[in-house]
Design a protein around this motif. Structure first.
Motif: not given
Length: 202
Positions: A39-43, A173-175, A190-198
């Protein structure tokens, strides 16, 4: 990023489009991480290549058409943005047989539902229409692998209940969430649906 590590069909599309010599910072870092399955955030600022990173990442993960149920949902802020994303699939994925379909507000709901059940790989659409299709049992989640939110911080209201419902329907799923900047809504998601997001920032 070494594009040669991607599937040959995608490499061919990338090279033909001329992307290999002009990858941005977010693309060089983001694409390999999407490829890893985490899981990842692209900022990154507008125009930095987040959507292209997403398209390349989705093509790499899905590789080819498979059965009938969709395996990726990409939620965009507008109908116009959805078609822009689909156009990138047509260019970068032209040597694959992946099937995409755009759904949008005010389109004929039953028609869109019928097309989805005829068989495709990637649904691209606006938040409201994705929500309507889910409520109408118009999106099967049995094979879902990737949930993507593009331009997340540009939405006037992110329907968190809809996102949570999607996450509960496709827990493995991958988020991937992309935005121009960080805000409280992204933290809540992030807190609710993602798994250790980068978090990748550029």
């Amino acid at each position: 990023m070494n594009v040669k590590k991607l599937i040959p069909e995608l490499v061919h599309g990338i090279e033909e489009a001329g992307f290999t010599k002009s990858l941005s910072g977010i693309q060089k870092t983001g694409i390999p991480f999407i490829k890893s399955g985490g899981d990842v955030f692209l900022i990154a600022p507008e125009g930095s290549g987040k959507s292209t990173s997403i398209v390349i990442g989705v093509i790499q993960q899905l590789k080819a058409a498979f059965e009938d149920a969709p395996r990726a949902i990409i939620i965009t802020s507008t109908k116009e943005k959805a078609y822009q994303v689909e156009a990138q699939f047509e260019v970068l994925g032209r040597y694959t047989d992946l099937r995409t379909f755009v759904v949008f507000d005010k389109g004929i709901l039953q028609y869109q539902k019928d097309v989805i059940f005829e068989g495709l790989d990637v649904i691209i659409g606006t938040p409201k229409r994705i929500n309507e299709l889910i409520k109408a049992n118009g999106i099967p989640f049995a094979k879902m692998k990737m949930i993507v939110i593009d331009e997340a911080d540009s939405f006037k209201v992110i329907d968190c209940a809809t996102l949570y419902g999607i996450a509960d329907s496709a827990p493995k799923s991958q988020f991937i969430i992309a935005g121009n900047g960080w805000n409280k809504n992204l933290g809540n998601i992030s807190d609710r649906i993602m798994k250790n997001p980068h978090v990748i920032k550029s």
